[in-house]
Design a protein around this motif. Sequence first.
Motif, PDB file in Angstrom:
ATOM      1  N   MET A   2      -0.930 -75.849  95.619  1.00  0.00           N
ATOM      2  CA  MET A   2      -2.295 -75.899  95.414  1.00  0.00           C
ATOM      3  C   MET A   2      -3.234 -75.544  94.702  1.00  0.00           C
ATOM      4  SD  MET A   2      -2.368 -72.835  99.403  1.00  0.00           S
ATOM      5  CE  MET A   2      -3.995 -71.718  98.930  1.00  0.00           C
ATOM      6  N   GLY A   3      -4.502 -75.300  94.968  1.00  0.00           N
ATOM      7  CA  GLY A   3      -5.822 -74.803  93.817  1.00  0.00           C
ATOM      8  C   GLY A   3      -6.392 -73.988  94.357  1.00  0.00           C
ATOM      9  N   ALA A   4      -6.569 -72.421  94.714  1.00  0.00           N
ATOM     10  CA  ALA A   4      -7.005 -71.810  95.500  1.00  0.00           C
ATOM     11  C   ALA A   4      -8.753 -71.342  95.118  1.00  0.00           C
ATOM     12  CB  ALA A   4      -6.371 -70.892  95.827  1.00  0.00           C
ATOM     13  N   ASP A   5      -9.412 -72.103  95.905  1.00  0.00           N
ATOM     14  CA  ASP A   5     -10.519 -72.630  95.293  1.00  0.00           C
ATOM     15  C   ASP A   5     -11.214 -71.060  96.220  1.00  0.00           C
ATOM     16  OD1 ASP A   5     -11.317 -75.174  94.616  1.00  0.00           O
ATOM     17  OD2 ASP A   5     -10.136 -75.609  96.468  1.00  0.00           O
ATOM     18  N   HIS A   6     -11.190 -70.152  96.931  1.00  0.00           N
ATOM     19  CA  HIS A   6     -11.633 -69.013  97.790  1.00  0.00           C
ATOM     20  C   HIS A   6     -10.525 -68.407  97.629  1.00  0.00           C
ATOM     21  CE1 HIS A   6     -14.228 -72.072  98.732  1.00  0.00           C
ATOM     22  NE2 HIS A   6     -15.338 -70.592  98.284  1.00  0.00           N
ATOM     23  N   LEU A   7     -10.756 -66.594  97.336  1.00  0.00           N
ATOM     24  CA  LEU A   7      -9.756 -65.270  98.373  1.00  0.00           C
ATOM     25  C   LEU A   7     -10.473 -64.700  99.164  1.00  0.00           C
ATOM     26  CD1 LEU A   7      -7.726 -63.808  97.997  1.00  0.00           C
ATOM     27  CD2 LEU A   7      -8.999 -62.512  96.543  1.00  0.00           C
ATOM     28  N   VAL A   8     -10.032 -64.982 100.263  1.00  0.00           N
ATOM     29  CA  VAL A   8     -10.243 -63.910 101.485  1.00  0.00           C
ATOM     30  C   VAL A   8      -9.134 -62.464 100.845  1.00  0.00           C
ATOM     31  CG1 VAL A   8     -10.333 -63.171 103.752  1.00  0.00           C
ATOM     32  CG2 VAL A   8     -10.813 -65.254 103.511  1.00  0.00           C
ATOM     33  N   GLU A   9      -9.849 -61.519 101.400  1.00  0.00           N
ATOM     34  CA  GLU A   9      -8.949 -59.915 100.920  1.00  0.00           C
ATOM     35  C   GLU A   9      -9.804 -59.649 102.185  1.00  0.00           C
ATOM     36  OE1 GLU A   9      -7.768 -58.290  97.287  1.00  0.00           O
ATOM     37  OE2 GLU A   9     -10.171 -56.757  97.578  1.00  0.00           O
ATOM     38  N   ILE A  10      -8.820 -58.462 103.339  1.00  0.00           N
ATOM     39  CA  ILE A  10      -8.964 -57.764 104.202  1.00  0.00           C
ATOM     40  C   ILE A  10      -8.293 -56.481 103.689  1.00  0.00           C
ATOM     41  CG2 ILE A  10      -9.052 -57.241 106.435  1.00  0.00           C
ATOM     42  CD1 ILE A  10     -10.221 -59.756 105.611  1.00  0.00           C
ATOM     43  N   TYR A  11      -9.259 -54.837 104.021  1.00  0.00           N
ATOM     44  CA  TYR A  11      -7.921 -53.966 103.538  1.00  0.00           C
ATOM     45  C   TYR A  11      -8.674 -53.141 104.520  1.00  0.00           C
ATOM     46  CZ  TYR A  11      -7.054 -49.158 101.060  1.00  0.00           C
ATOM     47  OH  TYR A  11      -6.579 -48.994 100.629  1.00  0.00           O
ATOM     48  N   GLY A  12      -7.398 -52.390 104.768  1.00  0.00           N
ATOM     49  CA  GLY A  12      -7.515 -51.406 105.784  1.00  0.00           C
ATOM     50  C   GLY A  12      -6.584 -49.900 105.578  1.00  0.00           C
ATOM     51  N   GLU A  13      -6.790 -48.858 106.161  1.00  0.00           N
ATOM     52  CA  GLU A  13      -5.641 -47.492 105.654  1.00  0.00           C
ATOM     53  C   GLU A  13      -5.710 -47.038 107.608  1.00  0.00           C
ATOM     54  OE1 GLU A  13      -8.121 -45.168 103.569  1.00  0.00           O
ATOM     55  OE2 GLU A  13      -8.035 -46.038 101.894  1.00  0.00           O
ATOM     56  N   ASP A  14      -5.510 -45.745 107.538  1.00  0.00           N
ATOM     57  CA  ASP A  14      -4.832 -44.916 108.714  1.00  0.00           C
ATOM     58  C   ASP A  14      -5.429 -45.575 110.096  1.00  0.00           C
ATOM     59  OD1 ASP A  14      -6.407 -43.116 107.997  1.00  0.00           O
ATOM     60  OD2 ASP A  14      -5.025 -41.830 108.178  1.00  0.00           O
ATOM     61  N   THR A  15      -6.322 -45.691 110.112  1.00  0.00           N
ATOM     62  CA  THR A  15      -7.233 -45.574 111.372  1.00  0.00           C
ATOM     63  C   THR A  15      -7.074 -46.829 112.472  1.00  0.00           C
ATOM     64  OG1 THR A  15      -9.226 -47.057 110.032  1.00  0.00           O
ATOM     65  CG2 THR A  15      -9.299 -44.522 110.037  1.00  0.00           C
ATOM     66  N   GLY A  16      -6.386 -47.821 111.514  1.00  0.00           N
ATOM     67  CA  GLY A  16      -5.774 -49.198 112.127  1.00  0.00           C
ATOM     68  C   GLY A  16      -6.398 -50.516 112.371  1.00  0.00           C
ATOM     69  N   THR A  17      -7.722 -50.091 111.612  1.00  0.00           N
ATOM     70  CA  THR A  17      -8.353 -50.433 111.631  1.00  0.00           C
ATOM     71  C   THR A  17      -9.643 -51.389 109.941  1.00  0.00           C
ATOM     72  OG1 THR A  17     -11.118 -48.764 111.106  1.00  0.00           O
ATOM     73  CG2 THR A  17     -10.191 -49.670 113.229  1.00  0.00           C
ATOM     74  N   VAL A  18     -10.503 -51.940 110.049  1.00  0.00           N
ATOM     75  CA  VAL A  18     -10.103 -52.782 108.327  1.00  0.00           C
ATOM     76  C   VAL A  18     -11.531 -51.877 107.853  1.00  0.00           C
ATOM     77  CG1 VAL A  18     -11.245 -54.439 107.791  1.00  0.00           C
ATOM     78  CG2 VAL A  18      -9.791 -55.466 109.840  1.00  0.00           C
ATOM     79  N   SER A  19     -11.472 -51.572 106.967  1.00  0.00           N
ATOM     80  CA  SER A  19     -11.499 -50.931 105.896  1.00  0.00           C
ATOM     81  C   SER A  19     -12.987 -51.730 105.429  1.00  0.00           C
ATOM     82  CB  SER A  19     -11.609 -50.136 104.633  1.00  0.00           C
ATOM     83  OG  SER A  19     -10.088 -49.296 105.875  1.00  0.00           O
ATOM     84  N   SER A  20     -12.764 -53.087 104.969  1.00  0.00           N
ATOM     85  CA  SER A  20     -13.390 -53.489 104.177  1.00  0.00           C
ATOM     86  C   SER A  20     -12.961 -55.131 104.043  1.00  0.00           C
ATOM     87  CB  SER A  20     -13.760 -53.725 102.365  1.00  0.00           C
ATOM     88  OG  SER A  20     -12.061 -54.133 102.094  1.00  0.00           O
ATOM     89  N   SER A  21     -13.926 -56.562 104.519  1.00  0.00           N
ATOM     90  CA  SER A  21     -13.023 -57.491 104.584  1.00  0.00           C
ATOM     91  C   SER A  21     -14.557 -57.843 103.847  1.00  0.00           C
ATOM     92  CB  SER A  21     -13.335 -58.006 105.699  1.00  0.00           C
ATOM     93  OG  SER A  21     -14.357 -58.081 106.538  1.00  0.00           O
ATOM     94  N   MET A  22     -14.207 -58.273 102.413  1.00  0.00           N
ATOM     95  CA  MET A  22     -14.546 -60.067 101.389  1.00  0.00           C
ATOM     96  C   MET A  22     -14.004 -61.694 101.554  1.00  0.00           C
ATOM     97  SD  MET A  22     -17.057 -59.671  99.482  1.00  0.00           S
ATOM     98  CE  MET A  22     -17.817 -58.090  99.445  1.00  0.00           C
ATOM     99  N   ILE A  23     -14.932 -62.353 101.225  1.00  0.00           N
ATOM    100  CA  ILE A  23     -14.197 -63.969 100.740  1.00  0.00           C
ATOM    101  C   ILE A  23     -14.772 -63.650  99.283  1.00  0.00           C
ATOM    102  CG2 ILE A  23     -16.642 -64.755 101.542  1.00  0.00           C
ATOM    103  CD1 ILE A  23     -14.660 -67.283 101.809  1.00  0.00           C
ATOM    104  N   TYR A  24     -13.479 -64.176  98.451  1.00  0.00           N
ATOM    105  CA  TYR A  24     -14.542 -63.991  96.488  1.00  0.00           C
ATOM    106  C   TYR A  24     -14.146 -65.540  96.420  1.00  0.00           C
ATOM    107  CZ  TYR A  24     -13.373 -59.692  96.723  1.00  0.00           C
ATOM    108  OH  TYR A  24     -13.466 -58.111  96.140  1.00  0.00           O
TER     109      TYR A  24
END
Length: 204
Positions: free
Chosen positions: A93-115
């Motif tokens: 495939m050729g990836a036109d978009h990237l989704v990146e979800i990051y989280g730490e020890d709280t069990g919750t999402v810290s950041s969520s971005m599409i590129y």
Amino acid sequence: IYYMIEDGESKGGIAVDGSFEDWAGTETLMDGIDDSLNGNIDIIETGITIDNAYTSFLVKTKEPMFTSPDGTTVRILIDSDNDQNSGYYYPGMGADHLVEIYGEDTGTVSSSMIYSFDDSRGKDDWNGFFSLTNIEANSTGAKGVSTALELQIANFDLGIDAGDGIKYVITASDSSGNLDVTNVIDLSRNEYIYEDSVKERREI
């Protein structure tokens, strides 16, 4: 009106609110258990739905994600136009978009971005992705920390063409270099396996 793409499932009513009951009845794909030494990033189930406004993803892991103090990252590479000749090269495939979800020890999402990928850059240039916008993502259920993550992307941001379909691959990684990667998946829930892998090309 719903997008019906490559016989993929179309379903309205997905809300990114930590209540995963609205995924009931959605056909999902099971991934192998114990693919990773770290159960927090061991992907065991994935799902996708598309309605007239949003594309929604579901990712489940063996153990609760985003509980490590050193951070956990979930990424989704999306071939939005189903064309291997555009976007960042990934086997099949050729990836036109990237989704990146990051989280730490709280069990919750810290950041969520599409590129989005800049096609003027080399197809193997990871830095060709540029930030587009924040997206909705939630990894907590009614009882707190969860083994499930749901996220939602506006179809406008993906530039989806209802006649082309999409392919995608999901990865989860931790700060120790552990990684789990699904096969390449299309909207008919077909899976594609390639000898080359993203880990051989780049440590995500």
